[in-house]
Design a protein around this motif. Sequence first.
Motif, PDB file in Angstrom:
ATOM      1  N   ASP A  44       0.878  -1.166   0.000  1.00 35.85           N
ATOM      2  CA  ASP A  44       0.000   0.000   0.000  1.00 35.85           C
ATOM      3  C   ASP A  44       0.918   1.219   0.000  1.00 35.85           C
ATOM      4  N   THR A  46       2.072   4.747   0.295  1.00 43.54           N
ATOM      5  CA  THR A  46       1.381   5.616   1.257  1.00 43.54           C
ATOM      6  C   THR A  46       2.026   6.985   1.361  1.00 43.54           C
ATOM      7  N   ALA A  78      -2.242  -0.884  -3.630  1.00 47.38           N
ATOM      8  CA  ALA A  78      -3.146   0.243  -3.418  1.00 47.38           C
ATOM      9  C   ALA A  78      -2.312   1.497  -3.185  1.00 47.38           C
ATOM     10  N   CYS A  80      -2.538   4.680  -0.458  1.00 45.53           N
ATOM     11  CA  CYS A  80      -3.206   5.021   0.800  1.00 45.53           C
ATOM     12  C   CYS A  80      -2.959   6.490   1.138  1.00 45.53           C
ATOM     13  N   ALA A 101      -7.033   3.589  -1.022  1.00 39.31           N
ATOM     14  CA  ALA A 101      -7.312   3.326   0.390  1.00 39.31           C
ATOM     15  C   ALA A 101      -7.246   4.652   1.139  1.00 39.31           C
ATOM     16  N   LYS A 232      -1.698  -6.795   7.703  1.00 41.15           N
ATOM     17  CA  LYS A 232      -0.908  -5.681   7.168  1.00 41.15           C
ATOM     18  C   LYS A 232       0.034  -5.129   8.232  1.00 41.15           C
ATOM     19  N   ARG A 265      -0.618  -7.135   3.016  1.00 41.43           N
ATOM     20  CA  ARG A 265      -0.164  -5.831   2.542  1.00 41.43           C
ATOM     21  C   ARG A 265       0.996  -5.349   3.404  1.00 41.43           C
TER      22      ARG A 265
END
Length: 282
Positions: A44, A46, A78, A80, A101, A232, A265
Amino acid sequence: MFDLAAIYRISVDQAEIDRAVARIAPATGQAAHADLRLAIACMDLTTLQGDDTEDRVRALCARAKAPLPGDPTLTTAAVCVYHAMVPAARAALSGSQVPVAAVSAGFPHGLSPLSTRIAEIHASVAAGATEIDIVIRRGHALTGDWQALYDEVSAFRAACGTAHMKAIIATGELTDATMIARASTVCMAAGADFIKTSTGMEKVNATLPAGLIMMRAISEWHDQTGTRVGFKPAGGIGTADLALQWLALLRTELGEAWMTPALFRFGASRLLDDIVARLAGD
């Protein structure tokens, strides 16, 4: 029906957890190469900074769609972001398979009014986030008010609708192994699709022992219910070597079924750079 008595029966031996972590054997050679590619696919990507801008989020999304130079087949799992950046991320990821996300529910502390936290989830889902990373109110776990924690997380689950919900336990702020296991199980009972170690903003974030406790809670939940809940780790995972340790632990404890973005994740902002550098040198 929520089985409160079952939560109080949960007990974890920290010494045994530490021994198991000490036995981790990360992959090497070509197996390590494959695991590092998997780490990218499970990432993810971020950004959760006070100075985030739409331009920064668009650049992050571009990288999420093509994280490994020269390989158009690989994406991250993803992107985030905070709620305010959901529209920009959604637009930047349009046409790709990479979901947005959003962190929510009073992230990172979980101390705003419950109605506000629920409204924030609704708003992010309406804006296009299909994954919601909620944070629990740690005080419920610290005082052993498991019913209150269950009720809150259930309300967050309802607010998420069809969006996947990741419940952040904030393990570094809980006091012992048993508390981490109980909080993990309560969140799964309340409908979490994933349980997550940390916000990345605690003094202590993802640690392998806390992760192992959570993985074993996931395994027990699967044995009891047949439901697979994802895991995660997030915060402080910045090197390829550490990612390989996490993947070795995951493979040992939960098996190949969990070695997929659907069930695992990494929450990461710095990890991708180190993995790309490592793969370029292989």
